[in-house]
Design a protein around this motif. Sequence first.
Motif, PDB file in Angstrom:
ATOM      1  N   CYS A  67       0.840  -1.197   0.000  1.00 26.39           N
ATOM      2  CA  CYS A  67       0.000   0.000   0.000  1.00 26.39           C
ATOM      3  C   CYS A  67       0.874   1.244   0.000  1.00 26.39           C
ATOM      4  CB  CYS A  67      -0.930   0.007   1.216  1.00 26.39           C
ATOM      5  SG  CYS A  67      -2.154  -1.326   1.176  1.00 26.39           S
ATOM      6  N   SER A  88      -5.986  -0.280   1.289  1.00 29.49           N
ATOM      7  CA  SER A  88      -5.517   0.641   2.339  1.00 29.49           C
ATOM      8  C   SER A  88      -6.466   0.690   3.524  1.00 29.49           C
ATOM      9  CB  SER A  88      -5.313   2.060   1.765  1.00 29.49           C
ATOM     10  OG  SER A  88      -4.510   2.031   0.619  1.00 29.49           O
ATOM     11  N   GLY A  94      -4.061  -0.421  -3.589  1.00 30.17           N
ATOM     12  CA  GLY A  94      -2.633  -0.588  -3.387  1.00 30.17           C
ATOM     13  C   GLY A  94      -1.898  -0.960  -4.663  1.00 30.17           C
TER      14      GLY A  94
END
Length: 267
Positions: A25, A161, A213
């Motif tokens: 991420c 995330s 990500g």
Amino acid sequence: IGHPDQLAYLIFTSGSTGEPKGAMCEHAGLLNHLFAKIDDLGIGEGSVVAQTAPQCFDISLWQLVSALMVGGRTLLIGQDEITDVERFVGTLAGGRVSVAQLVPSYLEVVVSYLEQRPRELPDLRCVSVTGEALKRELTQRWFAIEPDIRLLNAYGLTETSDDTNHEVLDRVPERVLLGRAVNNVRVYVVDERLALVPLGAPGLIAFSGVCVGRGYVNDPERTREAYRTDPYRPGERLYLGGDWGRWHPDGQLEFLGRRDNPVKIRG
């Protein structure tokens, strides 16, 4: 100086296969999630956020950092305290915690304790609930004993995330939904070919925007399978998860279950 597309962290998640997948991420996704938590949980100067999650879980990141960004304080709570509900509730009260996050199964333990031994939690303003489906019956029990403390039903994936949807509850809802997407995040309900399904129809939940990500570390095959190009916003990444959902007419998302049948062992 960091850049938005630089790697911020790497979290391993087994998903449903049991084979660890290292989700990468970036800073932009992390920062966007932190501000979503700050806004929707009302974290500000003087707020105390409880860190209840071990560092191997992505939810530990916002618990650790969010309050520090806005002049608040992070209270580290040891796992030995969490496994003793009486000590945990005492820590919430004594530490003047204003925001905490719990999984529904542990929230039920806390509710059962407070039903038998009521205790004032005057500083607690909101409890974020995540990791499992939140049942309406549990919200009824919570608001019966703590009518002034909001619940925030949070939903998201490690690959996006962390949380992408927030539903803030200040009373018992007719049904528990996942709520709307947080800022700068787009959520779709699609079929296997990424075509949007009709309103109310079940489909796979997909995510687009700053939350997505970079992919799985050293795993190009599974990265190609799950991380796609957004067909509706060229140039942006899309993550196709394994959850089923459907849209309600008011723009809220309902979780319908997994495409597979994962089994959780020790969390």
